[in-house]
Design a protein around this motif. Structure first.
Motif, short mmCIF file in Angstrom:
data_model
loop_
_atom_site.label_atom_id
_atom_site.label_comp_id
_atom_site.label_asym_id
_atom_site.label_seq_id
_atom_site.Cartn_x
_atom_site.Cartn_y
_atom_site.Cartn_z
N SER A 60 0.89 -1.45 0.04
CA SER A 60 0.20 0.46 0.28
C SER A 60 0.62 0.77 0.12
N ALA A 61 1.11 1.85 -0.69
CA ALA A 61 1.25 3.37 -1.04
C ALA A 61 0.49 4.68 -2.05
N PRO A 62 1.20 5.32 -1.81
CA PRO A 62 -0.05 6.89 -2.87
C PRO A 62 -0.35 6.16 -4.54
N GLY A 63 -1.58 5.87 -4.40
CA GLY A 63 -1.33 5.41 -5.62
C GLY A 63 -2.69 3.69 -5.90
N PRO A 64 -2.94 3.41 -6.38
CA PRO A 64 -2.91 2.13 -6.80
C PRO A 64 -1.77 1.13 -5.89
N ARG A 65 -2.34 0.01 -5.95
CA ARG A 65 -1.54 -0.81 -4.59
C ARG A 65 -0.92 -1.94 -5.96
N LEU A 66 0.85 -2.15 -4.95
CA LEU A 66 1.57 -2.75 -6.10
C LEU A 66 1.18 -4.12 -5.87
N PHE A 67 1.23 -5.27 -6.63
CA PHE A 67 0.70 -6.30 -6.32
C PHE A 67 2.18 -7.64 -6.92
N SER A 68 2.53 -8.51 -6.42
CA SER A 68 3.79 -9.53 -6.85
C SER A 68 3.84 -10.11 -6.80
N GLU A 69 3.99 -11.61 -7.17
CA GLU A 69 3.82 -13.06 -7.06
C GLU A 69 4.34 -13.52 -8.07
N SER A 70 5.05 -14.48 -6.87
CA SER A 70 6.19 -15.71 -7.92
C SER A 70 6.05 -17.05 -6.35
N SER A 71 6.31 -18.16 -7.84
CA SER A 71 6.76 -19.29 -7.09
C SER A 71 7.77 -19.70 -7.93
N THR A 72 8.70 -20.01 -6.65
CA THR A 72 10.25 -20.95 -6.57
C THR A 72 9.69 -22.88 -6.01
N GLY A 73 10.97 -23.43 -6.50
CA GLY A 73 10.62 -24.16 -4.94
C GLY A 73 11.51 -24.37 -3.48
N ALA A 74 11.68 -22.74 -3.58
CA ALA A 74 11.48 -22.08 -2.31
C ALA A 74 11.04 -21.03 -1.41
N PHE A 75 10.25 -20.57 -0.59
CA PHE A 75 9.96 -19.49 -0.24
C PHE A 75 11.03 -18.25 0.12
N GLU A 76 11.99 -18.23 0.47
CA GLU A 76 12.79 -17.25 0.17
C GLU A 76 13.38 -17.32 -1.30
N ALA A 77 13.48 -17.75 -2.06
CA ALA A 77 13.49 -16.82 -3.95
C ALA A 77 12.27 -16.88 -4.05
N SER A 78 11.21 -16.66 -4.08
CA SER A 78 9.74 -16.75 -4.31
C SER A 78 10.79 -15.13 -3.37
N ALA A 79 10.17 -15.37 -2.46
CA ALA A 79 10.05 -13.91 -1.78
C ALA A 79 10.78 -12.90 -2.39
N LYS A 80 12.16 -13.26 -2.12
CA LYS A 80 13.22 -12.27 -3.06
C LYS A 80 13.35 -12.04 -4.56
N GLU A 81 12.30 -13.51 -5.26
CA GLU A 81 11.85 -12.26 -6.86
C GLU A 81 10.91 -11.49 -6.43
N SER A 82 9.46 -11.56 -5.49
CA SER A 82 8.27 -10.62 -5.25
C SER A 82 9.06 -9.37 -5.14
N ILE A 83 9.29 -9.49 -4.21
CA ILE A 83 10.41 -7.78 -4.02
C ILE A 83 11.54 -7.38 -5.13
#
Length: 100
Positions: A60-83
């Motif tokens: 949530s930031a000024p303007g429309p919400r920003l969204f990202s989704e990532s699917s990998t073999g590990a949650f850490e990698a998915s989180a890093k990719e999304s960020i």
């Protein structure tokens, strides 16, 4: 910035929360207009080895919400990719804010 974690078919993990919080705080240092982050961890049944651990992040930031989704073999990698994807979106938003 307020960070909220949700888990779907995944056991809650302090390690994952610390990992995501550390990286999201770096984003907040760079982009101080971020208000809130919703982080979702979930698993998906898939036949592929390198997919199935999904991390969705909604900012949530000024303007429309920003969204990202990532699917990998590990949650850490998915989180890093999304960020990483969110950082690209934030960079574009900051450029637009400067031009107005």
């Amino acid at each position: 910035m307020n960070i909220i974690f949700e888990y779907h078919n995944v056991k809650a993990s302090e390690r994952l929360e610390e990992f995501a919080t550390k990286h999201l705080n770096k984003l907040e240092d760079k982009y101080d207009f971020i208000v809130r982050a919703d982080v979702f961890f979930k698993t998906e049944n898939t036949s592929e080895e390198n997919k199935g651990k999904i991390c969705n992040i909604r900012l949530s930031a000024p303007g429309p919400r920003l969204f990202s989704e990532s699917s990998t073999g590990a949650f850490e990698a998915s989180a890093k990719e999304s960020i990483g994807e969110l950082e690209r979106q934030l960079s574009k938003r900051k450029d637009k804010m400067k031009s107005h």
